[in-house]
Design an enzyme around this catalytic site. Structure first.
Site, PDB file in Angstrom:
ATOM      1  N   ARG A  52     -16.783   7.196  13.456  1.00  0.00           N
ATOM      2  CA  ARG A  52     -15.791   6.536  14.252  1.00  0.00           C
ATOM      3  C   ARG A  52     -15.623   4.942  14.374  1.00  0.00           C
ATOM      4  NH1 ARG A  52     -16.484   6.054  19.426  1.00  0.00           N
ATOM      5  NH2 ARG A  52     -17.373   8.158  19.604  1.00  0.00           N
ATOM      6  N   TYR A 113      12.015   2.309  15.632  1.00  0.00           N
ATOM      7  CA  TYR A 113      11.731   3.601  15.215  1.00  0.00           C
ATOM      8  C   TYR A 113      11.846   4.675  16.541  1.00  0.00           C
ATOM      9  CZ  TYR A 113       8.955   7.647  13.698  1.00  0.00           C
ATOM     10  OH  TYR A 113       8.361   8.974  13.436  1.00  0.00           O
ATOM     11  N   ASP A 188       6.089  -4.393  13.137  1.00  0.00           N
ATOM     12  CA  ASP A 188       6.247  -2.992  12.437  1.00  0.00           C
ATOM     13  C   ASP A 188       6.912  -3.444  11.200  1.00  0.00           C
ATOM     14  OD1 ASP A 188       6.737  -0.514  11.189  1.00  0.00           O
ATOM     15  OD2 ASP A 188       7.177   0.428  13.109  1.00  0.00           O
ATOM     16  N   LYS A 213       4.320   5.963   4.818  1.00  0.00           N
ATOM     17  CA  LYS A 213       5.673   5.698   4.104  1.00  0.00           C
ATOM     18  C   LYS A 213       5.100   4.842   3.072  1.00  0.00           C
ATOM     19  CE  LYS A 213       7.060   7.379   8.060  1.00  0.00           C
ATOM     20  NZ  LYS A 213       7.344   6.719   8.994  1.00  0.00           N
TER      21      LYS A 213
HETATM   22  C1  LIG Z   1       7.296   6.844  10.769  1.00  0.00           C
HETATM   23  C2  LIG Z   1       7.226   5.369  11.309  1.00  0.00           C
HETATM   24  C3  LIG Z   1       6.324   5.122  12.395  1.00  0.00           C
HETATM   25  C4  LIG Z   1       5.577   6.197  12.897  1.00  0.00           C
HETATM   26  O1  LIG Z   1       4.371   6.344  12.013  1.00  0.00           O
HETATM   27  P1  LIG Z   1       3.705   7.748  12.010  1.00  0.00           P
HETATM   28  O2  LIG Z   1       2.918   7.357  11.005  1.00  0.00           O
HETATM   29  O3  LIG Z   1       4.630   8.771  11.660  1.00  0.00           O
HETATM   30  O4  LIG Z   1       2.976   7.899  13.326  1.00  0.00           O
HETATM   31  C5  LIG Z   1       6.686   3.878  13.023  1.00  0.00           C
HETATM   32  N1  LIG Z   1       7.409   3.076  12.637  1.00  0.00           N
HETATM   33  C6  LIG Z   1       8.399   3.108  11.530  1.00  0.00           C
HETATM   34  C7  LIG Z   1       9.009   1.998  11.115  1.00  0.00           C
HETATM   35  C8  LIG Z   1       8.329   4.374  10.812  1.00  0.00           C
HETATM   36  O5  LIG Z   1       9.242   4.516   9.810  1.00  0.00           O
END
Ligand SMILES: *Cc1c(COP(=O)(O)O)cnc(C)c1O
Length: 400
Positions: A52, A113, A188, A213
């Site tokens: 961890r 999101y 983000d 992504k």
């Molecule tokens: C998918 C997504 C998230 C969340 O991420 P997870 O891996 O699904 O927990 C946050 N911000 C954006 C822009 C996303 O597309």
């Protein structure tokens, strides 16, 4: 480490933060699955105590993403150079939010999101007493109003999901830091990915990714990343990552690192395909409006060109005929598969009002413009002509 040399992005995605494994010279890091590490004498170990807290495979990924984002944190200052990998994007966001104290004022972009907004409004407003303010931070006049001296954290997504608004990162950083020099600015960066946008260059403190992504890019790992740009902040995040414990496992870290090696070539293809698809949609009689930062018709096209080196693969459009037409189109597409998520090699299509943004209250969706005729495409790296043919076939099905 080759990382000591200047590298262009296409080289960095392969070598950033990497070195051969010290025992064997293996060019890719082994997947260290061990939960714990044997000590010679109590407290005498090789820098690894428990997975961890420390894992070499995870470190390799973390250093890579830190390198891609251009973090100035050195390995002497932090073992993974200011990069941190989590079990999901939301786990990464949840850990970042722990940087601010109970009751803090947090200002976030209004078009977020859906899961980020759910975490903030439905979990942390209660458990952390966050004083949340959502605002259109793509409007500098609004920024000047909401980014007060009491603001502890600013959360920006750009381009936004799904409306593809662009926030001016430099302007936000200037306005927010002038009001409160200690404010933490988080971006983000999932949609643009570090290939096309590096928030540290604009004065931001924290970059977050859903590595599910574009970073991983192959629809086979859920993960999240955080990168910070200074050593004291890295120390705080290292503490929180270990204390909260929502870390990424070694298998996932390995797969994500492997995925990143092709990030540069994938983004080039995503961008070229998305441009073609967006232009096709813009000229289509059954389409009301297309939103893609690479189109001259995008209201912030100039800002996007300044801030980003490419526009990514996300295209949003409004179909004529409302929900009925949208439903028929979504049922008729084949190359674009109907699924949540984005940023992978496969083309995906999503209906935010029913799917990814269903957790956003209907009134909020309406105020933001996430209507029933809004369709979001994640343009994959298939042949662009097959993508366009697929859309044309589906539009024909809508015409009946
Ligand atoms: C998918 C997504 C998230 C969340 O991420 P997870 O891996 O699904 O927990 C946050 N911000 C954006 C822009 C996303 O597309």
């Amino acid at each position: 480490m080759i990382d000591n040399h200047p590298m262009r992005p296409g080289t960095r995605v392969i070598h950033g933060g990497q070195r051969p494994e010290p025992v064997t010279g293996a060019i890719m890091p082994p997947i260290f699955t061990a939960a714990t590490y044997v000590q010679e004498s109590p407290g005498k170990h090789k820098g690894f105590e428990y997975t961890r807290s420390h894992n070499p495979t995870r470190y390799a990924l973390e250093r890579m993403v830190a390198s891609l984002e251009g973090s100035s944190v050195s390995e002497e200052q932090d073992p993974s150079c200011g990069g941190f990998a989590f079990a999901s994007g939301l786990a990464a966001t949840a850990t970042i939010l722990e940087l601010v104290d109970h009751g803090s004022r947090v200002v976030a972009m209004d078009d977020l999101y859906g899961g980020t907004r759910r975490l903030m409004s439905q979990v942390r407003a209660r458990s952390q007493g966050l004083d949340l303010h959502y605002a259109d931070l793509s409007d500098n006049a609004v920024c000047a109003e909401v980014l007060t001296p009491e603001t502890r954290m600013v959360w920006v997504e750009t381009p936004t999901n799904p409306l593809m608004k662009i926030a001016d990162l430099t302007a936000i950083a200037e306005i927010a830091k002038a009001a409160n020099p200690d404010v933490l600015l988080a971006c983000d960066n999932t949609f643009a990915c570090p290939r096309h946008q590096r928030p540290f260059e604009h004065g931001f403190d924290i970059v977050m990714h859903s590595s599910t992504k574009y970073l991983n890019g192959h629809s086979d790992v859920v993960g999240g990343m955080v990168v910070v740009n200074d050593a004291p902040l890295a120390e705080r995040l290292r503490f929180l990552q270990n204390a909260i414990g929502s870390v990424m496992g070694p298998m996932d870290a390995y797969l994500t690192l492997r995925g990143i090696k092709t990030l540069d070539v994938r983004m080039e293809r995503h961008g070229n395909n998305a441009q073609r698809v967006a232009e096709f949609l813009e000229g289509h009689p059954q389409v009301e409006r297309v939103v893609f930062p690479g189109l001259a018709s995008h209201p912030q096209h100039e800002l996007a060109r300044r801030q980003m080196s490419g526009f990514g693969g996300m295209v949003t459009f409004f179909i004529q005929g409302g929900l009925e037409a949208a439903r028929t189109l979504l049922e008729s597409l084949h190359v674009f598969q109907l699924a949540e998520s984005l940023g992978a090699v496969e083309s995906l299509v999503n209906h935010p009002a029913i799917m990814t943004h269903a957790s956003v209250p209907a009134e909020t969706r309406a105020a933001l413009g996430i209507s029933d005729s809004l369709i979001r495409l994640s343009v994959g790296i298939e042949d662009a002509q097959d993508q366009i043919d697929d859309l044309e076939r589906a539009f024909k099905a809508v015409r009946g």
